[in-house]
Design a protein around this motif. Structure first.
Motif, short mmCIF file in Angstrom:
data_model
loop_
_atom_site.label_atom_id
_atom_site.label_comp_id
_atom_site.label_asym_id
_atom_site.label_seq_id
_atom_site.Cartn_x
_atom_site.Cartn_y
_atom_site.Cartn_z
N HIS A 174 0.63 -0.81 -3.94
CA HIS A 174 1.85 -0.39 -4.63
C HIS A 174 2.70 0.48 -3.72
O HIS A 174 3.92 0.32 -3.63
N ARG A 227 6.50 -4.27 -8.92
CA ARG A 227 6.67 -4.70 -10.33
C ARG A 227 5.42 -5.41 -10.83
O ARG A 227 4.96 -5.19 -11.95
N GLU A 270 2.64 -2.88 -11.36
CA GLU A 270 2.94 -2.06 -12.54
C GLU A 270 2.70 -2.85 -13.83
O GLU A 270 2.23 -2.28 -14.82
N SER A 271 2.97 -4.15 -13.81
CA SER A 271 2.74 -4.97 -15.00
C SER A 271 1.26 -5.12 -15.31
O SER A 271 0.88 -5.41 -16.46
N GLU A 283 -0.82 -2.67 -15.23
CA GLU A 283 -1.20 -1.42 -15.91
C GLU A 283 -2.59 -0.92 -15.49
O GLU A 283 -3.40 -0.53 -16.31
N LEU A 284 -2.83 -0.91 -14.19
CA LEU A 284 -4.13 -0.45 -13.66
C LEU A 284 -4.21 1.06 -13.55
O LEU A 284 -5.29 1.64 -13.59
#
Length: 113
Positions: free
Chosen positions: A96, A105, A108-109, A111-112
């Protein structure tokens, strides 16, 4: 591209790499193999990512050995799973940090963290 300039300033000697977390690969040639994510970083960060992939591979081996030897022993399962999750989290945080806008993005999608 604005993102590329920001990364250049942040990582001296940076260039684009293509990463497959599933295969534990970091590629310089986009067409060399399948990849999931694109990053822009320097050799130091790539070396750190390689070390993390090595830790992940070692953890995979440890889990395989553990579960093959004692598939119904839950005592160490939580510790092994926690260590595995920690390494995966460290990998994705680094990706990231070094990632392109699309890579950021995507991570982030997931959600770790």
């Amino acid at each position: 591209m604005m993102d590329e300039h920001r990364y250049e300033e942040r990582f001296e000697g940076s260039k684009t790499f293509y990463v497959s977390v599933q295969a534990g690969q970091i590629l310089e040639d986009q067409g060399a193999a399948a990849y999931e994510l694109e990053i822009y970083t320097n050799a130091d960060q790539v070396n750190l990512l390689r070390e993390l992939f090595e830790e992940l591979a070692s953890m995979d081996e440890a889990q395989t050995f553990h579960f093959a030897g004692s598939p119904f022993s839950p005592n160490n399962d939580e510790a092994l799973n926690g260590a595995y999750d920690d390494i995966i989290g460290r990998i994705y945080r680094l990706l990231h940090e070094c990632g392109t806008s699309d890579t950021k993005r995507h991570i982030e999608s997931m959600e770790l963290f």
